[in-house]
Design a protein around this motif. Structure first.
Motif, PDB file in Angstrom:
ATOM      1  N   GLY A 107       0.815  -1.215   0.000  1.00  0.00           N
ATOM      2  CA  GLY A 107       0.000   0.000   0.000  1.00  0.00           C
ATOM      3  C   GLY A 107       0.843   1.256   0.000  1.00  0.00           C
ATOM      4  O   GLY A 107       0.555   2.205  -0.734  1.00  0.00           O
ATOM      5  N   LEU A 108       1.906   1.265   0.803  1.00  0.00           N
ATOM      6  CA  LEU A 108       2.773   2.434   0.843  1.00  0.00           C
ATOM      7  C   LEU A 108       3.574   2.593  -0.451  1.00  0.00           C
ATOM      8  O   LEU A 108       3.802   3.715  -0.910  1.00  0.00           O
ATOM      9  N   SER A 110       2.620   1.791  -3.371  1.00  0.00           N
ATOM     10  CA  SER A 110       1.760   2.175  -4.492  1.00  0.00           C
ATOM     11  C   SER A 110       1.285   3.627  -4.413  1.00  0.00           C
ATOM     12  O   SER A 110       0.617   4.100  -5.322  1.00  0.00           O
ATOM     13  N   LEU A 111       1.625   4.338  -3.348  1.00  0.00           N
ATOM     14  CA  LEU A 111       1.228   5.743  -3.233  1.00  0.00           C
ATOM     15  C   LEU A 111       1.987   6.604  -4.232  1.00  0.00           C
ATOM     16  O   LEU A 111       3.171   6.407  -4.466  1.00  0.00           O
ATOM     17  N   SER A 112       1.289   7.570  -4.800  1.00  0.00           N
ATOM     18  CA  SER A 112       1.944   8.501  -5.713  1.00  0.00           C
ATOM     19  C   SER A 112       1.151   9.801  -5.763  1.00  0.00           C
ATOM     20  O   SER A 112      -0.002   9.863  -5.332  1.00  0.00           O
ATOM     21  N   SER A 114      -0.697  13.105  -5.191  1.00  0.00           N
ATOM     22  CA  SER A 114      -1.286  13.820  -4.059  1.00  0.00           C
ATOM     23  C   SER A 114      -1.442  12.911  -2.844  1.00  0.00           C
ATOM     24  O   SER A 114      -1.444  13.389  -1.705  1.00  0.00           O
ATOM     25  N   ASN A 115      -1.570  11.601  -3.058  1.00  0.00           N
ATOM     26  CA  ASN A 115      -1.688  10.683  -1.922  1.00  0.00           C
ATOM     27  C   ASN A 115      -0.436  10.681  -1.064  1.00  0.00           C
ATOM     28  O   ASN A 115      -0.511  10.650   0.156  1.00  0.00           O
ATOM     29  N   ILE A 116       0.715  10.699  -1.712  1.00  0.00           N
ATOM     30  CA  ILE A 116       1.964  10.693  -0.953  1.00  0.00           C
ATOM     31  C   ILE A 116       2.172  12.037  -0.256  1.00  0.00           C
ATOM     32  O   ILE A 116       2.720  12.096   0.847  1.00  0.00           O
ATOM     33  N   LEU A 118      -0.302  13.896   0.893  1.00  0.00           N
ATOM     34  CA  LEU A 118      -1.227  13.833   2.019  1.00  0.00           C
ATOM     35  C   LEU A 118      -0.637  13.011   3.159  1.00  0.00           C
ATOM     36  O   LEU A 118      -0.730  13.398   4.331  1.00  0.00           O
ATOM     37  N   LEU A 119      -0.007  11.890   2.836  1.00  0.00           N
ATOM     38  CA  LEU A 119       0.649  11.074   3.851  1.00  0.00           C
ATOM     39  C   LEU A 119       1.758  11.865   4.536  1.00  0.00           C
ATOM     40  O   LEU A 119       1.903  11.814   5.765  1.00  0.00           O
TER      41      LEU A 119
END
Length: 136
Positions: A107-108, A110-112, A114-116, A118-119
């Motif tokens: 899951g981490l 696969s982040l890219s 705006s998701n990353i 936000l994290l």
């Protein structure tokens, strides 16, 4: 270089619960967490398992004869706690913890986009609150 972080973490968690007799079981549990693929989550589980298991062994053996009192911290506690912790980690706790660890890592990874970002904002806010930042 990072291969010993998880066993040391598990060992010190176990030591904080069961004092010195729990340390060896925590280290073994941490090494089994690495080899079983459960990683950091498995190391935490191993530390708590080893600590509370050693406390239980101390409680069960408290009424043994005085003649073998010297064998408890040097033979009985380590032998039983390491054996039982090892068996439980390999057959009970490692498979689900390894599945959860791989799920979180995938899951981490696969982040890219705006998701990353936000994290990163969430982690930064957590650090600011917990480490004495502007909210403290």
């Amino acid at each position: 270089a990072f291969a010993l972080i998880i066993p040391i973490l598990a060992g010190f968690i176990a030591r904080s619960i069961a004092d010195k007799p729990g340390f060896a079981a925590g280290l073994v549990g941490g090494m089994l967490a690495i080899s079983g693929g459960s990683g950091f989550i498995g190391g935490i589980i191993a530390g708590f398992l080893a600590g509370y298991l050693t406390q239980g062994i101390k409680y069960i053996t408290r009424k043994l004869p005085q003649a073998i009192e010297g064998l408890k911290p040097t033979l009985i506690y380590p032998l039983l706690s390491v054996s039982i912790t090892g068996l439980l980690m390999v057959y009970v706790f490692n498979p689900p913890a390894a599945w959860l660890n791989h799920l979180l890592l995938n899951g981490l990874n696969s982040l890219s986009g705006s998701n990353i970002m936000l994290l990163g904002l969430v982690i930064g806010a957590m650090m600011a609150i917990d480490m004495g930042g502007p909210f403290n």
